[in-house]
Design a protein around this motif. Structure first.
Motif, mmCIF file in Angstrom:
data_model
loop_
_atom_site.group_PDB
_atom_site.id
_atom_site.type_symbol
_atom_site.label_atom_id
_atom_site.label_comp_id
_atom_site.label_asym_id
_atom_site.label_seq_id
_atom_site.Cartn_x
_atom_site.Cartn_y
_atom_site.Cartn_z
ATOM 1 N N LYS A 78 0.860 -0.931 -0.132
ATOM 2 C CA LYS A 78 0.253 -0.340 0.049
ATOM 3 C C LYS A 78 0.604 1.444 -0.516
ATOM 4 O O LYS A 78 0.515 2.280 -0.901
ATOM 5 N N LEU A 79 1.828 0.674 0.896
ATOM 6 C CA LEU A 79 3.020 2.473 0.851
ATOM 7 C C LEU A 79 3.509 2.764 -0.188
ATOM 8 O O LEU A 79 3.491 3.993 -0.505
ATOM 9 N N PHE A 80 3.724 1.984 -1.214
ATOM 10 C CA PHE A 80 4.363 1.630 -2.649
ATOM 11 C C PHE A 80 3.267 2.365 -3.494
ATOM 12 O O PHE A 80 4.005 3.539 -4.233
ATOM 13 N N ILE A 93 1.174 4.356 -2.614
ATOM 14 C CA ILE A 93 0.607 5.722 -2.214
ATOM 15 C C ILE A 93 1.699 6.964 -2.828
ATOM 16 O O ILE A 93 1.399 7.799 -3.253
ATOM 17 N N VAL A 94 2.669 5.339 -2.591
ATOM 18 C CA VAL A 94 4.303 6.947 -3.237
ATOM 19 C C VAL A 94 4.316 7.127 -4.611
ATOM 20 O O VAL A 94 4.380 8.276 -4.958
#
Length: 191
Positions: free
Chosen positions: A2-4, A6-7
């Motif tokens: 998810k973080l990837f 979002i970034v």
């Protein structure tokens, strides 16, 4: 994952904003110079407010120090400096928003709640079921208490300012003992 995502979405959005603002002001060079200026402003903010932050944060996490006002006042400014150092107009807008005093107060309150929650979780983990939980072969004694239950109770009493004296402590005095200096004799080598 998810973080990837979002970034990646933030990066794509930043690029579109760069292009749009570059077209709006007439040249991408203005946007580039703004990134350079914002980087140095952010670097200056971090240098100014980050002095001694890490030791203070470690003390807060260990429960040795309650929220230091200078630390809680400096963390939003450090975060704003970090956002200014990232090349992007959206992160720069976020940095400017963080520098508003009302937003800083909201950030401080949220940070203090998170630190208190983390400290409480650490204490519960360290106590390991001291309040009646069964250790199930994890080193607990017959009554189900952690082997460190006494130590944890004493630490909590010290934090609360309790004047309870432990009967296992022996008071004494210390004095410095100077050892006798041994003298080296010089023998005549030429004899």
């Amino acid at each position: 994952m998810k973080l990837f995502l979002i970034v990646l979405a933030g990066l794509i959005l930043e690029i579109f904003v760069w292009i749009g603002v570059g077209d709006l002001v007439g040249s991408m060079w203005y946007v580039f110079f703004w990134f350079v200026i914002a980087f140095f402003i952010g670097l200056n903010l971090i240098r100014k407010y980050a002095v001694g932050v890490m030791p203070q944060m470690q003390k807060m996490q260990m429960g040795q120090m309650n929220g230091d006002p200078t630390l809680t006042a400096n963390l939003p400014k450090i975060l704003a400096g970090f956002f200014l150092m990232i090349p992007g107009l959206i992160t720069d807008v976020l940095a400017v928003l963080i520098l508003i005093p009302v937003v800083q107060n909201l950030f401080k309150n949220a940070m203090m709640k998170a630190m208190a929650k983390r400290q409480q979780a650490m204490m519960e983990k360290m106590m390991g079921g001291m309040m009646g939980g069964n250790m199930n072969g994890m080193g607990g004694n017959a009554s189900g208490q952690s082997p460190f239950a006494d130590l944890m109770r004493q630490m909590q009493e010290m934090q609360q300012g309790s004047t309870h004296q432990d009967s296992n402590v022996i008071d004494g005095e210390a004095r410095e003992v100077k050892p006798e200096a041994k003298k080296i004799e010089m023998k005549d080598v030429n004899k």
